[in-house]
Design an enzyme around this catalytic site. Sequence first.
Site, short mmCIF file in Angstrom:
data_model
loop_
_atom_site.label_atom_id
_atom_site.label_comp_id
_atom_site.label_asym_id
_atom_site.label_seq_id
_atom_site.Cartn_x
_atom_site.Cartn_y
_atom_site.Cartn_z
N SER A 40 -1.28 -5.45 19.10
CA SER A 40 -1.39 -4.90 20.44
C SER A 40 -2.37 -3.71 20.47
O SER A 40 -3.51 -3.86 20.08
CB SER A 40 0.00 -4.51 20.95
OG SER A 40 0.01 -4.36 22.35
N ASP A 156 1.21 -10.72 23.30
CA ASP A 156 1.40 -9.55 22.44
C ASP A 156 2.16 -9.90 21.16
O ASP A 156 3.27 -10.43 21.19
CB ASP A 156 2.20 -8.51 23.23
CG ASP A 156 2.16 -7.13 22.60
OD1 ASP A 156 2.31 -7.04 21.37
OD2 ASP A 156 2.00 -6.15 23.34
#
Length: 266
Positions: A40, A156
């Site tokens: 991320s 993510d």
Amino acid sequence: MKKKLGLALGAGGARGVAHVGFLQALDEAGIRADFVTGCSMGSIVGACYCAGVSMKEVVPVVTGLKLTRIASLNANMLRACGLFRLTKARKLLEEYIGAQTEFSGLGIPFRCVATDLISGKTVCLKEGNVIDAAIASSSVPGVFSPVERDGMMLVDGGVIERVPVNEVKEMGAEVVVAVDVLGDLVTSIPEKPTNLISTFLRYIDVIDTRVTRLKRTSRGEHIDLWLEPALGNMDQYKVKDLDFAYRKGYELGTANTQKIKELIGE
């Protein structure tokens, strides 16, 4: 003989700006990683670092970010499977990394992780376009549109692999330093959800914290140093207090440079 240093930079949204300060502190101490993995926000900062971008140079950019600078509302949120698209974030990264930069063209070996919603597995991205991979790794489910790639629907990586320790170890790191900018979200940010989105994000945080805690315990033999910046109850989903996150990351790096030098035998 100096040991090879691997940095695992964890997910963290706005809190991930701490990675910039941490890496700048290491740079100023003359410490340079041999391998880097990210998840991320850790993948975005890690990609820039491995591409040779000066952390000091990006400080005014990341600390002054606004949501409107990195994301745009999707016209059809349900069909797009997310509230926002990260087209603006991609263009911003292109200014620093270059639109056509491949993993093979980076100065420091780099990998990042994403989650495939179809197979339910963690995917380690290490080939192809670096920005494509970083965007996929950063697409918080429900908030940002997933990235479709090679028959996968990527979101993510923090959903199940917040701090990619195993991946950096597999790259050849002899010393692994993990930076988890989220820590224990359950106790540090005990906020009551007030709407559908905050309820969903809180649900992710609870699972994320539990999974990370278990994986940290099971992979302890791979981790030489686990670090968490003192970010208090800073909200990872709100693009604010970014200068605070940067400063805390820098303080964390400064406080641990000597320890890292000792670990790598410098």
